[in-house]
Scaffold this motif. Structure first.
Motif, PDB file in Angstrom:
ATOM      1  N   GLN A 197       0.979  -0.904  -0.059  1.00  0.00           N
ATOM      2  CA  GLN A 197      -0.038  -0.023  -0.017  1.00  0.00           C
ATOM      3  C   GLN A 197       0.924   1.238  -0.019  1.00  0.00           C
ATOM      4  O   GLN A 197       0.610   2.033  -0.672  1.00  0.00           O
ATOM      5  CB  GLN A 197      -0.821   0.000   1.282  1.00  0.00           C
ATOM      6  N   LEU A 198       1.938   1.179   0.694  1.00  0.00           N
ATOM      7  CA  LEU A 198       2.709   2.545   1.048  1.00  0.00           C
ATOM      8  C   LEU A 198       4.029   2.043   0.655  1.00  0.00           C
ATOM      9  O   LEU A 198       4.718   1.119   0.948  1.00  0.00           O
ATOM     10  CB  LEU A 198       2.853   2.817   2.287  1.00  0.00           C
ATOM     11  N   ILE A 199       4.599   3.075  -0.462  1.00  0.00           N
ATOM     12  CA  ILE A 199       6.258   2.935  -0.546  1.00  0.00           C
ATOM     13  C   ILE A 199       6.898   4.095  -0.223  1.00  0.00           C
ATOM     14  O   ILE A 199       6.639   5.164  -0.560  1.00  0.00           O
ATOM     15  CB  ILE A 199       6.281   2.764  -2.257  1.00  0.00           C
ATOM     16  N   VAL A 200       8.041   3.818   0.729  1.00  0.00           N
ATOM     17  CA  VAL A 200       8.867   5.265   1.079  1.00  0.00           C
ATOM     18  C   VAL A 200      10.158   5.139  -0.107  1.00  0.00           C
ATOM     19  O   VAL A 200      10.613   3.962  -0.132  1.00  0.00           O
ATOM     20  CB  VAL A 200       9.493   4.794   2.360  1.00  0.00           C
ATOM     21  N   ALA A 201      10.000   6.229  -0.851  1.00  0.00           N
ATOM     22  CA  ALA A 201      11.038   6.344  -2.154  1.00  0.00           C
ATOM     23  C   ALA A 201      12.277   7.179  -1.458  1.00  0.00           C
ATOM     24  O   ALA A 201      11.946   8.372  -1.299  1.00  0.00           O
ATOM     25  CB  ALA A 201      10.340   6.928  -3.172  1.00  0.00           C
ATOM     26  N   ASP A 202      13.230   6.530  -1.308  1.00  0.00           N
ATOM     27  CA  ASP A 202      14.187   7.493  -0.362  1.00  0.00           C
ATOM     28  C   ASP A 202      15.192   7.936  -1.464  1.00  0.00           C
ATOM     29  O   ASP A 202      16.226   7.289  -1.937  1.00  0.00           O
ATOM     30  CB  ASP A 202      15.001   6.435   0.382  1.00  0.00           C
ATOM     31  N   GLU A 203      15.184   9.086  -2.063  1.00  0.00           N
ATOM     32  CA  GLU A 203      15.977   9.825  -2.987  1.00  0.00           C
ATOM     33  C   GLU A 203      16.116   8.907  -4.158  1.00  0.00           C
ATOM     34  O   GLU A 203      17.261   8.402  -4.514  1.00  0.00           O
ATOM     35  CB  GLU A 203      17.266  10.233  -2.431  1.00  0.00           C
ATOM     36  N   PRO A 204      15.142   8.517  -4.846  1.00  0.00           N
ATOM     37  CA  PRO A 204      15.008   7.412  -5.836  1.00  0.00           C
ATOM     38  C   PRO A 204      15.581   7.732  -7.221  1.00  0.00           C
ATOM     39  O   PRO A 204      16.171   6.794  -7.861  1.00  0.00           O
ATOM     40  CB  PRO A 204      13.596   6.968  -6.117  1.00  0.00           C
ATOM     41  N   VAL A 205      15.662   9.247  -7.353  1.00  0.00           N
ATOM     42  CA  VAL A 205      16.320   9.493  -8.634  1.00  0.00           C
ATOM     43  C   VAL A 205      17.533  10.316  -8.652  1.00  0.00           C
ATOM     44  O   VAL A 205      17.935  10.777  -9.504  1.00  0.00           O
ATOM     45  CB  VAL A 205      15.172  10.293  -9.495  1.00  0.00           C
ATOM     46  N   SER A 206      17.910  10.537  -7.405  1.00  0.00           N
ATOM     47  CA  SER A 206      19.121  11.578  -7.135  1.00  0.00           C
ATOM     48  C   SER A 206      20.458  11.150  -7.830  1.00  0.00           C
ATOM     49  O   SER A 206      21.317  11.780  -7.955  1.00  0.00           O
ATOM     50  CB  SER A 206      19.377  12.224  -5.735  1.00  0.00           C
ATOM     51  N   ALA A 207      20.624   9.724  -8.068  1.00  0.00           N
ATOM     52  CA  ALA A 207      21.709   9.140  -8.398  1.00  0.00           C
ATOM     53  C   ALA A 207      21.760   9.037 -10.029  1.00  0.00           C
ATOM     54  O   ALA A 207      22.484   8.504 -10.451  1.00  0.00           O
ATOM     55  CB  ALA A 207      22.208   7.905  -7.714  1.00  0.00           C
ATOM     56  N   LEU A 208      20.708   9.295 -10.564  1.00  0.00           N
ATOM     57  CA  LEU A 208      20.300   9.315 -12.064  1.00  0.00           C
ATOM     58  C   LEU A 208      20.558  10.512 -12.728  1.00  0.00           C
ATOM     59  O   LEU A 208      20.563  11.689 -12.417  1.00  0.00           O
ATOM     60  CB  LEU A 208      18.994   8.722 -12.173  1.00  0.00           C
ATOM     61  N   ASP A 209      20.869  10.322 -13.976  1.00  0.00           N
ATOM     62  CA  ASP A 209      21.230  11.468 -15.013  1.00  0.00           C
ATOM     63  C   ASP A 209      19.575  12.205 -15.039  1.00  0.00           C
ATOM     64  O   ASP A 209      18.641  11.725 -15.130  1.00  0.00           O
ATOM     65  CB  ASP A 209      21.512  10.996 -16.415  1.00  0.00           C
ATOM     66  N   VAL A 210      19.889  13.720 -15.134  1.00  0.00           N
ATOM     67  CA  VAL A 210      18.637  14.378 -15.332  1.00  0.00           C
ATOM     68  C   VAL A 210      17.699  13.797 -16.344  1.00  0.00           C
ATOM     69  O   VAL A 210      16.473  13.651 -16.155  1.00  0.00           O
ATOM     70  CB  VAL A 210      18.874  15.943 -15.674  1.00  0.00           C
ATOM     71  N   SER A 211      18.120  13.385 -17.641  1.00  0.00           N
ATOM     72  CA  SER A 211      17.427  12.832 -18.527  1.00  0.00           C
ATOM     73  C   SER A 211      16.619  11.626 -18.023  1.00  0.00           C
ATOM     74  O   SER A 211      15.245  11.294 -18.625  1.00  0.00           O
ATOM     75  CB  SER A 211      18.252  12.397 -19.940  1.00  0.00           C
ATOM     76  N   ILE A 212      17.151  10.676 -17.298  1.00  0.00           N
ATOM     77  CA  ILE A 212      16.552   9.388 -16.913  1.00  0.00           C
ATOM     78  C   ILE A 212      15.690   9.698 -15.821  1.00  0.00           C
ATOM     79  O   ILE A 212      14.756   8.820 -15.526  1.00  0.00           O
ATOM     80  CB  ILE A 212      17.616   8.587 -16.472  1.00  0.00           C
ATOM     81  N   GLN A 213      15.941  10.705 -14.888  1.00  0.00           N
ATOM     82  CA  GLN A 213      15.210  11.137 -13.710  1.00  0.00           C
ATOM     83  C   GLN A 213      13.630  11.333 -14.061  1.00  0.00           C
ATOM     84  O   GLN A 213      12.846  10.301 -13.648  1.00  0.00           O
ATOM     85  CB  GLN A 213      15.761  12.426 -13.108  1.00  0.00           C
ATOM     86  N   ALA A 214      13.355  11.841 -15.305  1.00  0.00           N
ATOM     87  CA  ALA A 214      11.901  12.022 -15.716  1.00  0.00           C
ATOM     88  C   ALA A 214      11.307  10.913 -15.867  1.00  0.00           C
ATOM     89  O   ALA A 214      10.089  10.668 -15.761  1.00  0.00           O
ATOM     90  CB  ALA A 214      11.913  13.031 -16.821  1.00  0.00           C
ATOM     91  N   GLN A 215      12.110   9.843 -16.476  1.00  0.00           N
ATOM     92  CA  GLN A 215      11.540   8.597 -16.715  1.00  0.00           C
ATOM     93  C   GLN A 215      10.989   7.960 -15.654  1.00  0.00           C
ATOM     94  O   GLN A 215       9.828   7.253 -15.701  1.00  0.00           O
ATOM     95  CB  GLN A 215      12.668   7.705 -17.758  1.00  0.00           C
TER      96      GLN A 215
END
Ligand code: SF4
Length: 345
Positions: free
Chosen positions: A188-206
């Motif tokens: 039901q609940l997901i804690v997303a802990d900085e899930p995109v901060s290690a990724l390139d900006v172009s991949i973050q949006a995906q």
């Protein structure tokens, strides 16, 4: 406010880490990483949790899931799987037994920040994504394989990726594997802990778009922890701003960005890039370093760096209160200050 649709209600959450010294390892101080957090998350929404590095946001997320033991407070969670007759069962996660925690793991999952270190390099993707199904005795053999295939498809990966190892994938694909693993138990609940901060900006949006799509498809609720305000603005329904272990402001995203009420929020937002060359942004430089959570300042923790501070701020801690319409703030002067909003995109 109706409590009907509140999935998670956190009250007075604290996490202190002891500082030990000397031969006898006596406790000489406490690091107050999380120092009395109150917040709730409604079913199906995304609550963004932002703040500078070291403000306690990651510790808050992990304490909620009991990946680290909270020092004090209540974490009331409404579990659907543990409810009877299609209803919910309210459980205080902070006090749940080991057996209960194992059952709750099916409802509450985490996506880690680093898609490189969070996946076991010796396991195939199929084993990684299917592991929770084995541990919780939900599916094995053919059935498990079929479920893993479905999960990989849901996150945009191919069925034959099952047989490969994490190092064969890009950062974005690895994060998709992490998302598939988090989804395996239908939480039901997901804690997303900085899930995109290690990724390139172009991949973050995906990855953000994927998470939004999955939220709609599976009715997920997210606590989205990040230091990047633009990312949080993009994905969150409401945003909580954290400073030195405490939430200083929490409001609906448009309200927080359009009408901030805490000077720290204003300063953080002044650093967000604005896509309008005619908009003259004055960056508010915060004076001094973030104070130590071992020995926080008196009164309002933010007062040594606040450009609006008055005498009362040095001696009295402001109360965290609702200004109306679920706009919570912890500042003596919230009603009288006229703070600068971020221009909307
Ligand atoms: Fe600044 Fe005072 Fe408000 Fe704290 S209480 S944020 S020091 S104005």
């Amino acid at each position: 406010m109706s409590s009907d649709n509140i999935l998670l209600d956190v009250k007075g959450l604290k996490k202190y880490f002891p500082v030990r010294k000397g031969l006898l390892r006596r406790v000489v101080a406490q690091v107050k990483a999380v120092d009395g957090v109150d917040m709730y998350i409604k079913e199906g929404e995304t609550l963004g949790l932002v703040g500078e590095s070291g403000c306690g946001k990651t510790t808050t997320g992990r304490s909620i899931l009991r990946l680290i033991e909270p020092t004090a407070g209540e974490i009331i969670f409404k579990s659907k799987k543990l409810g009877t007759d299609g209803g919910y069962k309210e459980i205080d996660v902070a006090k749940a037994s080991r057996k209960m925690m194992k059952a709750l793991r099916r409802d509450m999952q985490i996506i880690f920040q680093d898609p490189y270190s969070s996946l076991n390099p010796r396991m195939t993707v199929g084993s990684i994504v299917g592991e929770p199904l084995l541990v919780h005795k939900i599916a094995k053999g053919q059935e498990r394989e079929e479920r893993v295939r479905e999960l990989l498809a849901a996150v945009g990966l191919k069925p034959d990726h099952m047989k490969r190892y994490p190092h064969e994938f890009s950062g974005g694909q690895r994060q998709r594997i992490g998302v598939a693993r988090a989804l395996a138990l239908d939480p039901q609940l997901i804690v997303a802990d900085e899930p995109v901060s290690a990724l390139d900006v172009s991949i973050q949006a995906q990855v953000l778009n994927l998470m939004e799509g999955l939220q709609e498809e599976f009715g997920l609720t997210y606590l989205f922890v990040a230091h990047d305000l633009s990312v949080v603005k993009h994905i969150s329904d409401r945003v909580a701003v954290m400073y030195l272990g405490k939430i200083v402001e929490l409001a609906a995203t448009e309200k927080l960005f359009g009408n901030p009420k805490h000077p720290y929020t204003e300063a953080l937002m002044s650093a967000v890039p604005v896509p309008d060359p005619d908009y003259n942004v004055e960056r508010i430089l915060l004076e001094g370093d973030v104070p130590s959570p071992v020995n926080p300042p008196s009164g309002c923790y933010f007062h040594p760096r606040c450009r609006y501070a008055k005498d009362i701020c040095k001696t009295e801690e402001p109360i965290y209160r609702d200004l109306g319409d679920e706009h919570f703030v912890k500042c003596h002067l919230a009603e009288e200050l006229s703070l600068r909003p971020v221009v909307s995109e």
